[in-house]
Design a protein around this motif. Sequence first.
Motif, PDB file in Angstrom:
ATOM      1  N   THR A 140      -6.833   5.815 -10.283  1.00  0.00           N
ATOM      2  CA  THR A 140      -7.609   4.951  -9.868  1.00  0.00           C
ATOM      3  C   THR A 140      -7.599   3.825 -11.322  1.00  0.00           C
ATOM      4  O   THR A 140      -7.688   2.630 -10.922  1.00  0.00           O
ATOM      5  N   ASP A 152      -6.280   0.068 -11.043  1.00  0.00           N
ATOM      6  CA  ASP A 152      -7.168  -1.003 -11.546  1.00  0.00           C
ATOM      7  C   ASP A 152      -6.146  -1.722 -12.346  1.00  0.00           C
ATOM      8  O   ASP A 152      -6.569  -3.030 -12.206  1.00  0.00           O
ATOM      9  N   ARG A 161      -4.992  -3.484  -3.445  1.00  0.00           N
ATOM     10  CA  ARG A 161      -5.655  -2.300  -2.874  1.00  0.00           C
ATOM     11  C   ARG A 161      -6.257  -2.980  -1.425  1.00  0.00           C
ATOM     12  O   ARG A 161      -6.855  -4.050  -1.494  1.00  0.00           O
TER      13      ARG A 161
END
Lengths: 154, 154
Positions: A72, A76, A86
């Motif tokens: 994650t 990011d 994404r």
Amino acid sequence: MVKYHQYMVGAEQALDRVLELAVLMNDDMTRTLAKDGLTVSRAHLLWVLRQRGPCTQSVLAEQLGVSARNVTGLVDGLVATGFVTREPHPTDRRATHVSFTERGATTTAVMESDHRELAHTLFADMATGELDHFTRSLGDVLARLRTRLEAEDE
Amino acid sequence: MVKYHQYMVGAEQALDRVLELAVLMNDDMTRTLAKDGLTVSRAHLLWVLRQRGPCTQSVLAEQLGVSARNVTGLVDGLVATGFVTREPHPTDRRATHVSFTERGATTTAVMESDHRELAHTLFADMATGELDHFTRSLGDVLARLRTRLEAEDE
DNA sequence: TATTGTTATACTCTATAACTATA
DNA sequence: TATAGTTATAGAGTATAACAATA
């Protein structure tokens, strides 16, 4: 006795050089990637993405051998710096679909050719027979290291 | 043409093995050190301390190639876990004197013998001539990498 | 004025655990 | 009930910049 000692000195020298090589390779990668606004971990993710094609984060986590939480964070960062996107997964609404942006695809392609160029830089002057020996010896060392790591897994 | 291509494949294979070796060496060190409550960075500091003897943090920073702030953090961790002590410097009241505790000295000595044992594990089965070749090739690769890194320094 | 080390601040990588949404 | 990913929390390594104490 003397022979054994001499041998050990040789082995230690080899190990020291292997360790120094590991450090220098890491330094080189870190610096080169920083010029593109990347880190080693993020580049590793891009590398997997190039081999796998667009995929979910769970696939990335498994391939990279890190936690889902870590992926994650890496994604990011790569989204924020414009290397990947994404998007909703086409069929599984729990999952996200990670893909290259134009920039991500281009940068990764350049990374790949830089990689080949580095191989050339490091091994171009090595005679073919010497290179073969070197590669074979490396393979042996790798095999022993893997055995050792598996033994420690208990 | 074919020959060149074949050659490049060989160079790329060698580079891939070098990179894998770097990763595995790092994994092995990380795991082994974790058993002693250490990290690679902290162990590196202990290693320098063993070579240098008790010294100031600025010496450690220079030897490790990291910032003074970073050394403060590493020494904080090593003091908290009982490997080193921070004491007033005998002559310079600005500086701190970093020394091993009993535990730190013992652990570092064990690290050193583990290092020798690892060298033995990885290279024991290699014939002397093969080891010599391998070490020499490694030296060549290291030299080229250093040249490359220096060139990038501009 | 220069050096030593710390505080302040910030970013990255990493992990586990709890939780939400979905299968 | 199991899986995908996020939020919450935490620790470690790293850096720069401002600052205090001392040389």
